[in-house]
Design a protein around this motif. Sequence first.
Motif, mmCIF file in Angstrom:
data_model
loop_
_atom_site.group_PDB
_atom_site.id
_atom_site.type_symbol
_atom_site.label_atom_id
_atom_site.label_comp_id
_atom_site.label_asym_id
_atom_site.label_seq_id
_atom_site.Cartn_x
_atom_site.Cartn_y
_atom_site.Cartn_z
ATOM 1 N N ASP A 109 5.209 -64.459 38.872
ATOM 2 C CA ASP A 109 3.861 -64.481 39.020
ATOM 3 C C ASP A 109 3.702 -64.307 40.811
ATOM 4 O O ASP A 109 2.582 -63.462 41.223
ATOM 5 C CB ASP A 109 3.477 -66.038 38.903
ATOM 6 C CG ASP A 109 1.928 -66.314 38.884
ATOM 7 O OD1 ASP A 109 1.338 -65.552 38.250
ATOM 8 O OD2 ASP A 109 1.372 -67.047 39.971
ATOM 9 N N GLN A 110 4.591 -64.865 41.433
ATOM 10 C CA GLN A 110 4.365 -64.295 42.913
ATOM 11 C C GLN A 110 4.716 -62.777 43.024
ATOM 12 O O GLN A 110 4.009 -62.338 43.906
ATOM 13 C CB GLN A 110 5.636 -65.281 43.507
ATOM 14 C CG GLN A 110 5.794 -64.817 45.235
ATOM 15 C CD GLN A 110 4.427 -65.215 45.997
ATOM 16 O OE1 GLN A 110 3.551 -66.157 45.434
ATOM 17 N NE2 GLN A 110 4.042 -64.493 47.086
ATOM 18 N N ASP A 111 5.732 -62.283 42.432
ATOM 19 C CA ASP A 111 5.987 -60.601 42.402
ATOM 20 C C ASP A 111 4.628 -59.953 41.994
ATOM 21 O O ASP A 111 4.427 -59.010 42.770
ATOM 22 C CB ASP A 111 7.168 -60.592 41.746
ATOM 23 C CG ASP A 111 8.492 -60.748 42.319
ATOM 24 O OD1 ASP A 111 8.449 -61.044 43.613
ATOM 25 O OD2 ASP A 111 9.403 -60.938 41.275
ATOM 26 N N LEU A 112 3.827 -60.530 41.223
ATOM 27 C CA LEU A 112 2.611 -59.774 40.698
ATOM 28 C C LEU A 112 1.628 -59.979 41.697
ATOM 29 O O LEU A 112 1.104 -58.796 42.009
ATOM 30 C CB LEU A 112 2.250 -60.423 39.295
ATOM 31 C CG LEU A 112 2.749 -60.391 38.068
ATOM 32 C CD1 LEU A 112 2.078 -61.293 36.927
ATOM 33 C CD2 LEU A 112 2.929 -58.771 37.649
ATOM 34 N N SER A 113 1.448 -60.849 42.483
ATOM 35 C CA SER A 113 0.604 -61.003 43.499
ATOM 36 C C SER A 113 1.142 -60.110 44.753
ATOM 37 O O SER A 113 0.245 -59.490 45.153
ATOM 38 C CB SER A 113 0.660 -62.465 44.157
ATOM 39 O OG SER A 113 -0.177 -63.228 42.992
ATOM 40 N N GLY A 151 3.343 -72.461 27.931
ATOM 41 C CA GLY A 151 4.520 -72.081 27.498
ATOM 42 C C GLY A 151 5.465 -71.770 28.633
ATOM 43 O O GLY A 151 5.413 -71.820 29.883
ATOM 44 N N CYS A 152 6.456 -70.737 28.303
ATOM 45 C CA CYS A 152 7.326 -70.376 29.263
ATOM 46 C C CYS A 152 6.681 -69.437 30.513
ATOM 47 O O CYS A 152 5.892 -68.555 30.312
ATOM 48 C CB CYS A 152 8.385 -69.178 28.608
ATOM 49 S SG CYS A 152 7.686 -67.815 27.691
ATOM 50 N N PHE A 153 7.235 -69.814 31.938
ATOM 51 C CA PHE A 153 6.372 -69.173 32.859
ATOM 52 C C PHE A 153 7.315 -69.225 34.005
ATOM 53 O O PHE A 153 7.900 -70.411 34.255
ATOM 54 C CB PHE A 153 5.303 -70.264 33.180
ATOM 55 C CG PHE A 153 4.481 -69.866 34.464
ATOM 56 C CD1 PHE A 153 3.309 -68.989 34.187
ATOM 57 C CD2 PHE A 153 4.671 -70.283 35.710
ATOM 58 C CE1 PHE A 153 2.645 -68.617 35.381
ATOM 59 C CE2 PHE A 153 3.991 -69.734 36.773
ATOM 60 C CZ PHE A 153 3.054 -68.965 36.721
ATOM 61 N N SER A 154 7.447 -68.084 34.730
ATOM 62 C CA SER A 154 8.145 -67.837 35.949
ATOM 63 C C SER A 154 7.139 -67.928 37.048
ATOM 64 O O SER A 154 6.564 -66.787 37.136
ATOM 65 C CB SER A 154 8.771 -66.549 35.640
ATOM 66 O OG SER A 154 9.414 -65.929 36.953
ATOM 67 N N PHE A 155 7.395 -68.773 38.038
ATOM 68 C CA PHE A 155 6.698 -68.693 39.316
ATOM 69 C C PHE A 155 7.239 -67.476 40.074
ATOM 70 O O PHE A 155 6.208 -66.825 40.750
ATOM 71 C CB PHE A 155 7.114 -69.967 39.976
ATOM 72 C CG PHE A 155 6.436 -71.397 39.478
ATOM 73 C CD1 PHE A 155 5.131 -71.310 39.716
ATOM 74 C CD2 PHE A 155 7.159 -72.290 38.880
ATOM 75 C CE1 PHE A 155 4.458 -72.781 39.237
ATOM 76 C CE2 PHE A 155 6.625 -73.331 38.327
ATOM 77 C CZ PHE A 155 5.283 -73.428 38.567
ATOM 78 N N GLN A 156 8.532 -66.942 39.982
ATOM 79 C CA GLN A 156 8.878 -66.025 40.835
ATOM 80 C C GLN A 156 8.024 -64.661 40.312
ATOM 81 O O GLN A 156 7.734 -63.607 41.038
ATOM 82 C CB GLN A 156 10.398 -65.624 40.675
ATOM 83 C CG GLN A 156 10.911 -64.334 41.310
ATOM 84 C CD GLN A 156 10.725 -64.797 42.888
ATOM 85 O OE1 GLN A 156 11.421 -65.540 43.446
ATOM 86 N NE2 GLN A 156 9.752 -64.048 43.590
#
Length: 299
Positions: free
Chosen positions: A56-60, A49-54
């Motif tokens: 996800d990158q911020d979490l890393s 479903g809804c997903f933000s690459f940004q």
Amino acid sequence: MLYYRRKIVLALLEVFDGQLTAKSLQKYLFLFTRVQSVKAFDFIPYRYGCFSFQADQDLSTMAKYGYLEISEYQSGRFIKLKQNGEYLEMLDKSDRQALLDVKAEFGSMSQTDLIRYTYQKYPYFAINSSIANELLTKDELARIEKQKRKFTEPQLFSIGYEGISLETYINKLIINDVHVLCDVRKNAFSQKFGFSKSQLQKACTGVGIRYMHIPELGIESEKRQELHSQADYDCLFENYEKTTLKKNKEALLKIRALIETYGRVAVTCFEKNPHQCHRTHVANALMQLPDIDYSFKLL
């Protein structure tokens, strides 16, 4: 650097007692941004479903600097705060209240119910889901199917990524039913998140779009150093048409073959202004080939 959008993620975790699954975090963040006038994150329809690459990158990045911890289990990824910082108080009043509202309205839901709710309420973001069949009724699945844009006519597109997020860029490709993205940069590297070759290829593959890098049609970076006016660009592209395009007709024919095979193909580079990007001249050359059966659209 603790950008404002990263403070939002940390505040979200704080509101949810310091720990969330990665899937739930994405869904809560999505629901939060629905009430923002200027959205902190953009989203695409992805595998769950809804997903933000940004995001996800911020979490890393924040895990790297010790703000949070990411743990991998068979059941999925878990995100846990490591540093307490009263992050909620760092946000604007409206954003603080919006996060609290998300917790109040959706905080008691299980992860499965949360995913199901976002699919029901925002069916576009479920079009690439690998689990929708397990969660939804036939009628709900039919609503999602109606969100899928399908076109039979072959078409060539041109798109630049300057000034937009990776998610906005990918959504443009999806809603135009683009099947193949041809990257015509000489070097497929970008300082802008999401647009270096491996990142862009991963994003495309995740939504069912083929990615092809065709560096033969690119322009060497040293030739782009002294471009101060449209006249400078025009001079550069005049030379480009006489040299690179003529020498690399096989690369043009490769793109034409992709259109013949897959129907809907986009050429891409950086610049927003099509008059200042060589991809326009690639597209023009493709439109001037004999016996074409495709039209052209600027995205």
